[in-house]
Design a protein around this motif. Structure first.
Motif, short mmCIF file in Angstrom:
data_model
loop_
_atom_site.label_atom_id
_atom_site.label_comp_id
_atom_site.label_asym_id
_atom_site.label_seq_id
_atom_site.Cartn_x
_atom_site.Cartn_y
_atom_site.Cartn_z
N ARG A 55 13.56 2.12 -15.35
CA ARG A 55 14.01 1.85 -13.99
C ARG A 55 13.07 2.39 -12.92
O ARG A 55 13.38 2.29 -11.74
CB ARG A 55 15.39 2.47 -13.77
CG ARG A 55 16.47 1.79 -14.59
CD ARG A 55 17.82 2.37 -14.26
NE ARG A 55 18.85 1.72 -15.04
CZ ARG A 55 19.48 0.63 -14.67
NH1 ARG A 55 19.16 0.04 -13.55
NH2 ARG A 55 20.41 0.11 -15.43
N GLY A 56 11.95 2.93 -13.25
CA GLY A 56 11.05 3.38 -12.20
C GLY A 56 10.10 4.42 -12.71
O GLY A 56 10.46 5.29 -13.50
N VAL A 57 8.87 4.41 -12.24
CA VAL A 57 7.89 5.42 -12.61
C VAL A 57 7.92 6.50 -11.55
O VAL A 57 7.79 6.22 -10.37
CB VAL A 57 6.48 4.81 -12.69
CG1 VAL A 57 5.45 5.89 -12.98
CG2 VAL A 57 6.45 3.77 -13.81
N PRO A 58 8.12 7.77 -11.91
CA PRO A 58 8.17 8.82 -10.91
C PRO A 58 6.91 8.80 -10.05
O PRO A 58 5.81 8.57 -10.52
CB PRO A 58 8.23 10.10 -11.77
CG PRO A 58 8.89 9.67 -13.04
CD PRO A 58 8.39 8.27 -13.27
N GLY A 59 7.11 9.09 -8.77
CA GLY A 59 5.98 9.07 -7.84
C GLY A 59 5.84 7.76 -7.11
O GLY A 59 5.08 7.66 -6.16
N VAL A 60 6.55 6.74 -7.54
CA VAL A 60 6.52 5.44 -6.88
C VAL A 60 7.85 5.23 -6.18
O VAL A 60 8.90 5.30 -6.82
CB VAL A 60 6.27 4.30 -7.88
CG1 VAL A 60 6.35 2.95 -7.19
CG2 VAL A 60 4.92 4.47 -8.54
N PRO A 61 7.86 5.01 -4.84
CA PRO A 61 9.13 4.79 -4.14
C PRO A 61 9.90 3.64 -4.75
O PRO A 61 9.34 2.70 -5.28
CB PRO A 61 8.68 4.46 -2.71
CG PRO A 61 7.32 5.07 -2.58
CD PRO A 61 6.71 4.95 -3.95
N GLY A 62 11.22 3.72 -4.67
CA GLY A 62 12.06 2.63 -5.14
C GLY A 62 12.63 2.86 -6.52
O GLY A 62 13.33 2.01 -7.04
N ALA A 63 12.31 4.01 -7.16
CA ALA A 63 12.89 4.28 -8.48
C ALA A 63 14.39 4.42 -8.35
O ALA A 63 14.91 5.10 -7.48
CB ALA A 63 12.28 5.56 -9.06
N GLN A 79 0.81 -1.21 0.00
CA GLN A 79 0.00 0.00 0.00
C GLN A 79 0.85 1.26 0.00
O GLN A 79 0.51 2.24 -0.66
CB GLN A 79 -0.93 -0.01 1.22
CG GLN A 79 -1.88 1.17 1.29
CD GLN A 79 -2.79 1.09 2.50
OE1 GLN A 79 -2.73 0.15 3.28
NE2 GLN A 79 -3.65 2.08 2.66
N ASP A 80 1.97 1.25 0.73
CA ASP A 80 2.83 2.43 0.78
C ASP A 80 3.84 2.48 -0.36
O ASP A 80 4.64 3.42 -0.45
CB ASP A 80 3.54 2.52 2.13
CG ASP A 80 4.42 1.29 2.41
OD1 ASP A 80 4.55 0.43 1.52
OD2 ASP A 80 4.96 1.20 3.52
N GLY A 81 3.83 1.48 -1.23
CA GLY A 81 4.70 1.49 -2.40
C GLY A 81 6.16 1.21 -2.12
O GLY A 81 7.01 1.47 -2.97
N THR A 82 6.48 0.63 -0.95
CA THR A 82 7.88 0.40 -0.61
C THR A 82 8.30 -1.05 -0.74
O THR A 82 9.48 -1.36 -0.63
CB THR A 82 8.16 0.85 0.84
OG1 THR A 82 7.33 0.07 1.74
CG2 THR A 82 7.85 2.32 1.02
#
Length: 241
Positions: A192-200, A26-29
């Motif tokens: 390598r990652g979508v902005p706004g989603v943690p972990g990029a 849920q928290d995107g981590t």
């Protein structure tokens, strides 16, 4: 007398194949997977231990229960499961069978596993996947994800394939398979990652930046379309007054 099964002591962990739905916390981590049948209520990580879905206090896999992780020996048999309607959005996993296991004719039931690779199929539109986006369902604390191309991501919660691998950790490799080239970028590129989603992740190369720009452009086009519709509605309302 108790029937004792023959014990195996392989020099290397056996390899198996299975299908599962990718999940995002849920928290995107955090990222993980959930099964498509018996264990579907319990999301698991890349390296994880099985638990009894019935809440019994024995250690999986018990011969008197059907708990534990499940996989098949043959990759083709696992791929065949992706043909059913309810499994079209699932991904194909290659796993290492760890700990105690029970061997069956078609596969294993076992105590611990490591997910080595995840093969992501095409977007529902038929284009090669560039990201994993909110599938519209989930489990408490977890969102289920489905393959999505750059043009279909839009404003949904999403994470790139490489971003998902980074969140999942433990050396997971994620790749896109099948589908026609994405309308937003070159086939086979894993941003390598979508902005706004943690972990990029940092350290983009040129192909990754191209694919990332395609995702951003697809989202921008969607927002501009929505703004245009709102503008048209406002103009109609002003005309009536």
């Amino acid at each position: 007398m108790r029937l004792r099964l023959p014990a195996e002591r392989p020099t290397e962990p056996p390899t198996g194949y299975k299908i599962a739905h990718p999940m995002l916390s849920q928290d995107g981590t955090r990222a993980g997977f959930t099964g498509v049948s018996l264990g579907g209520a319990l999301p698991y990580g890349v390296l994880d231990d099985a638990s009894c879905v019935y809440g019994r206090r024995h250690r999986p896999p018990s011969r008197l229960c059907d708990c534990g992780f499940h996989c098949v020996h043959d990759r083709t048999a696992a791929e065949a499961l992706l043909c059913t309607a309810e499994h079209r959005a699932a991904v194909l996993l290659e796993v290492s069978v760890l700990g105690a296991y029970i061997r069956f004719e078609r596969g294993y039931r076992y105590a611990r596993q490591r997910v080595r690779t995840a093969a992501v199929g095409p977007c529902a539109c038929g284009a090669r996947a560039a990201a994993l986006a909110d599938a519209g369902w989930g489990r408490p604390g977890w969102r289920a994800l489905a393959p999505a191309c750059a043009g279909c991501v839009r404003a949904r919660t999403s994470v790139s394939l490489a971003g998902f691998a980074g969140l999942a950790g433990d050396g997971l490799r994620v790749s896109a398979t099948g589908g026609r080239p994405s309308p937003g970028g070159p086939a086979g590129v894993a941003p390598r990652g979508v902005p706004g989603v943690p972990g990029a992740a940092e350290g983009f190369g040129v192909p990754e930046l191209v694919a990332e720009a395609a995702l951003l452009q697809a989202r921008l086009d969607w927002f501009q379309t929505q703004l245009a519709r709102l503008g048209d509605r406002g103009a109609e309302g002003s005309g009536e007054n």
